[in-house]
Design an enzyme around this catalytic site. Sequence first.
Site, PDB file in Angstrom:
ATOM      1  CB  ALA A   1      -0.934  -0.010   1.203  1.00  0.00           C
ATOM      2  CG  HIS A   2      -1.177   4.984   0.706  1.00  0.00           C
ATOM      3  ND1 HIS A   2      -2.497   5.174   0.408  1.00  0.00           N
ATOM      4  CD2 HIS A   2      -1.108   4.951   2.047  1.00  0.00           C
ATOM      5  CE1 HIS A   2      -3.196   5.266   1.512  1.00  0.00           C
ATOM      6  NE2 HIS A   2      -2.371   5.128   2.525  1.00  0.00           N
ATOM      7  CG  ASN A   3       2.852   7.314   1.838  1.00  0.00           C
ATOM      8  OD1 ASN A   3       1.650   7.492   1.593  1.00  0.00           O
ATOM      9  ND2 ASN A   3       3.793   8.140   1.404  1.00  0.00           N
TER      10      ASN A   3
END
Length: 346
Positions: A244-246
């Site tokens: 997922a993001h980051n």
Amino acid sequence: MNNPSPQGLTLAELANRLGARLNGDGERIVTGLATLSEAGPDDITFLANKAYLKYLADTRAAAVLLHPDHVDDCPTSSLALANPYLGYAELSHLFDPLAARNVPGIHPSAVVSDQATVGEDVQIGPQVVIEDGVWLGAGVIVGPGSVVGANSEVGEASRLHANVTVCHGVIIGKRAILHSGCVIGGDGFGFAHDGQCWHKIAQLGGVIMGDDVEVGSCSSIDRGALGDTIIEDDVKIDSQVQIAHNVQIGEHSALAGCVGIAGSTKVGRHCMLGGGVGLSGHLTICDGVQVTGMSLVTNSIHEPGVYSSGTGAMDNAQWRKNAVRFKQLDEIAKRLVRLERASRRS
């Protein structure tokens, strides 16, 4: 099944490339690589696991790559190496049929922006799209149907197999391997809820991948919401993995199939996540952690070691009895505390 090398290689050449000690005829030519039990007289094979030692005496191979301890048991020529499995890994590339198909050039059906920079000896296959501002390093291979989005970079000697999607603003290091169907830099799962419906949050970050990263087929690495999702050097990611993001993955870590990592979690260096492992969001996993398959991690891990969760498979009737006990654990714990207090008073 062996993988033929049309030119053939002498045992002396192979020993020199691997740094192995040759026992036998150095001029003997081999043209394929196969298992101990399936190898023929023109093949080289390997013994890296003692469980397969029983097949050594009957092998028909021209030569066997093995540990020095097993040289005397080998009925044919041998290449002795302290780590024969590592030697096999290197040997496999010499017989890889894909290597013979690497012919630089741009297919007529490819769409390559005039504002893209294409390095020397790049191969761009049919129906590929290379958008504005893309930079492809020397020796990059982009397979059929792949897309490299605007302002992305792909480091030298990297390979994108068929139907890979690299979205805009993604940086990929040298010698990366991206397998078919993977998506690098798609939107992260970011939404705000007003009490009735969801409102999308624009994902403004990117993805930065280091050198020697491999991503399996149909895996997704989402772009950051604001900062970047970071995959460091030599990370190996299996198929159907969701990052997922980051998220940040430290160098030399490996993720097996169907791992899922929620947003903003940081995984350290030299970590291994088994198949189906799930990591909740905003966690920190320190260096040197191994999580066994199908485990769910909901808290940060600050000490290296092996971690597991869940229960192993068992007879269904036994599992159902245990499931009832799981529901009773809180009450049992409270009863135990009461008994301990009563015992101390008496």
